[in-house]
Design a protein around this motif. Structure first.
Motif, PDB file in Angstrom:
ATOM      1  N   ASP A 118       0.944  -0.992  -0.077  1.00 59.28           N
ATOM      2  CA  ASP A 118       0.064  -0.035  -0.075  1.00 59.28           C
ATOM      3  C   ASP A 118       0.865   1.358   0.082  1.00 59.28           C
ATOM      4  O   ASP A 118       1.041   1.934   1.136  1.00 59.28           O
ATOM      5  N   PRO A 119       1.432   1.601  -1.245  1.00 58.90           N
ATOM      6  CA  PRO A 119       2.202   2.706  -1.092  1.00 58.90           C
ATOM      7  C   PRO A 119       1.636   4.222  -1.035  1.00 58.90           C
ATOM      8  O   PRO A 119       2.367   5.083  -0.662  1.00 58.90           O
ATOM      9  N   THR A 120       0.504   4.112  -1.106  1.00 57.84           N
ATOM     10  CA  THR A 120      -0.222   5.392  -0.576  1.00 57.84           C
ATOM     11  C   THR A 120      -0.444   5.735   1.030  1.00 57.84           C
ATOM     12  O   THR A 120      -0.517   6.712   1.448  1.00 57.84           O
ATOM     13  N   THR A 121      -0.445   4.569   1.742  1.00 58.53           N
ATOM     14  CA  THR A 121      -0.216   4.656   3.159  1.00 58.53           C
ATOM     15  C   THR A 121       1.512   4.416   3.638  1.00 58.53           C
ATOM     16  O   THR A 121       1.948   5.504   4.369  1.00 58.53           O
ATOM     17  N   ASN A 122       1.921   3.578   3.195  1.00 60.69           N
ATOM     18  CA  ASN A 122       3.485   3.334   3.694  1.00 60.69           C
ATOM     19  C   ASN A 122       4.357   3.961   2.639  1.00 60.69           C
ATOM     20  O   ASN A 122       4.989   3.551   1.749  1.00 60.69           O
ATOM     21  N   ARG A 123       4.719   5.297   2.958  1.00 56.93           N
ATOM     22  CA  ARG A 123       5.050   6.317   2.116  1.00 56.93           C
ATOM     23  C   ARG A 123       6.573   6.460   2.555  1.00 56.93           C
ATOM     24  O   ARG A 123       7.372   7.394   1.569  1.00 56.93           O
ATOM     25  N   TYR A 124       6.964   6.370   3.681  1.00 56.63           N
ATOM     26  CA  TYR A 124       8.214   6.604   4.480  1.00 56.63           C
ATOM     27  C   TYR A 124       9.151   5.499   4.475  1.00 56.63           C
ATOM     28  O   TYR A 124       8.695   4.322   4.615  1.00 56.63           O
ATOM     29  N   ALA A 125      10.398   5.917   4.595  1.00 58.16           N
ATOM     30  CA  ALA A 125      11.452   4.823   4.863  1.00 58.16           C
ATOM     31  C   ALA A 125      12.275   5.290   5.839  1.00 58.16           C
ATOM     32  O   ALA A 125      12.799   6.288   6.209  1.00 58.16           O
ATOM     33  N   THR A 126      12.854   4.135   6.889  1.00 57.27           N
ATOM     34  CA  THR A 126      13.553   4.304   7.700  1.00 57.27           C
ATOM     35  C   THR A 126      14.901   3.376   7.657  1.00 57.27           C
ATOM     36  O   THR A 126      14.769   2.125   7.170  1.00 57.27           O
ATOM     37  N   PHE A 127      16.080   3.755   7.694  1.00 58.10           N
ATOM     38  CA  PHE A 127      17.417   3.006   7.564  1.00 58.10           C
ATOM     39  C   PHE A 127      18.036   3.076   8.578  1.00 58.10           C
ATOM     40  O   PHE A 127      18.300   3.712   9.380  1.00 58.10           O
ATOM     41  N   LEU A 128      18.655   1.647   9.037  1.00 60.85           N
ATOM     42  CA  LEU A 128      19.290   1.741  10.263  1.00 60.85           C
ATOM     43  C   LEU A 128      20.309   0.449   9.957  1.00 60.85           C
ATOM     44  O   LEU A 128      20.128  -0.612   9.512  1.00 60.85           O
ATOM     45  N   SER A 129      21.624   0.693  10.537  1.00 62.38           N
ATOM     46  CA  SER A 129      22.785  -0.372  10.541  1.00 62.38           C
ATOM     47  C   SER A 129      24.056   0.045  11.489  1.00 62.38           C
ATOM     48  O   SER A 129      24.324   0.982  11.560  1.00 62.38           O
ATOM     49  N   MET A 130      24.755  -0.908  11.744  1.00 60.42           N
ATOM     50  CA  MET A 130      26.096  -0.916  12.617  1.00 60.42           C
ATOM     51  C   MET A 130      26.721  -0.028  11.678  1.00 60.42           C
ATOM     52  O   MET A 130      27.168  -0.477  10.465  1.00 60.42           O
TER      53      MET A 130
END
Length: 271
Positions: A118-130
C-alpha cells in the motif's frame, strides 16, 4: 475512424493508468563509498506510514536499536527492530540490504527489491545499520518522515538520499573502547554496558578536543576520520521504480485493438 482512434487511445490510457496504480515495486540500492574504510552491517529498511519512530536523540536506545548498533543483524535472530516496527505499524514492511558478502564494505553496493502493498499509506522509509568499526555506533534517521519515497497518490519518488556525518549516532549502550568492539581480534560479546543515551557522534566530546569520529580514529586507526563533518557524504541510497508489466490480458487487448485499427485503415483505403 475517428471514433475508433478515440476508443483505442482511451483503452491504451486506461491500461497504462491501471499499471501505474499498481506500481509499488521499488529497488533500494545502498552505496558505500565513504573512502575512510568504514563498512556497515546489512542495512535494515522499514517502509511505513510515519508512525514508526525508531529512536530519538537524547533518549535511551530500544532493544532493537541496541541490537542494530552492537551486533550484525542478521544473521543473529531474533530481529528485534522488526518486532518494534510491527508493534507500532502492523501493516508496514521491512527487509535488509545485503552486500556481496553480507556486510557492505567501502566500495560496495547492495540492492533490496521490495513490493510495497500500500504505497499510498506506507510512504516513508527508515534505514538503520551498525557503523563498523565501533562498539555501538550506527547510522539511521531519527525523523520517521525524513525520507518520503512515495507521494500521496502512491507514485515512487525516485531520488538519491545522501547519508552524511550528521546521521551517524552513538547508541549509548556500550562503552567506547577496543574491548568488545566490532574490530578484528575482538569478541563483540565482551562489551561493557554503558547505560547512556543516543547522541550524534559529532556531538560527543572525546576528551581531547575532538568528537566521536576522532575517537574512532584514535581507537581503530581510521585515517582522517576526525575530518568528517555534518556535511561529509558517507553513503548514498538510490530509490528507483522497477518496470511494471501490463495487467493480465493487457498485451492481448492492445494487440487486438491494433488489429482493429489496421483493418479499419484497409477498409478506408478501399472506400
Amino acid at each position: 475512424m475517428k471514433t475508433l482512434k478515440t476508443l483505442l487511445g482511451a483503452s491504451v490510457m486506461g491500461l497504462l493508468m491501471a499499471g501505474s496504480a499498481q506500481a509499488a515495486t521499488i529497488d533500494i540500492t545502498f552505496n558505500n563509498s565513504n573512502g575512510f574504510g568504514f563498512l556497515v552491517t546489512p542495512v535494515y529498511t522499514g517502509v511505513h506510514s510515519g508512525n514508526f519512530d525508531a529512536f530519538d536523540a537524547g533518549s535511551a536506545a530500544s532493544a532493537g536499536v541496541e541490537q542494530v548498533a552492537e551486533v550484525p543483524v542478521p544473521p543473529n535472530p531474533p530481529n528485534l527492530i522488526a518486532g518494534e516496527r510491527l508493534a507500532v505499524e502492523p501493516n508496514s514492511q521491512g527487509g535488509f540490504i545485503f552486500g556481496p558478502g553480507g556486510p557492505i564494505q567501502d566500495g560496495e553496493s547492495g540492492t533490496l527489491t521490495i513490493d510495497v502493498a500500500d504505497p499510498t499509506t506506507n510512504r516513508y522509509a527508515t534505514f538503520l545499520s551498525m557503523f563498523v568499526p565501533s562498539n555501538d555506533t550506527f547510522f539511521g534517521n531519527d525523523n520517521p518522515f525524513a525520507y518520503e519515497i512515495f507521494d500521496a497518490a502512491g507514485n515512487v519518488i525516485e531520488q538519491t538520499i545522501e547519508i552524511t556525518g550528521s546521521s551517524i549516532w552513538d547508541a549509548g549502550t556500550e562503552v567506547n573502547q577496543l574491548l568488545g568492539a566490532a574490530f578484528p581480534g575482538q569478541d563483540i560479546q565482551d562489551g561493557v554496558a554503558e547505560g547512556g543515551v543516543i547522541q550524534r557522534l559529532l556531538d560527543i566530546d572525546d576528551g581531547q578536543g575532538g568528537n566521536g569520529f576522532t575517537a574512532l580514529e584514535a581507537l581503530f586507526g581510521v585515517t582522517n576520520a576526525g575530518l568528517i563533518t555534518s556535511d561529509t557524504v558517507l553513503f548514498t541510497i538510490d530509490i528507483e521504480a522497477t518496470p511494471v508489466p501490463l495487467p493480465a490480458g493487457g498485451v492481448l487487448l492492445l494487440g487486438g485493438l491494433g488489429a482493429m485499427g489496421f483493418a479499419a485503415r484497409r477498409r478506408a483505403k478501399k472506400a
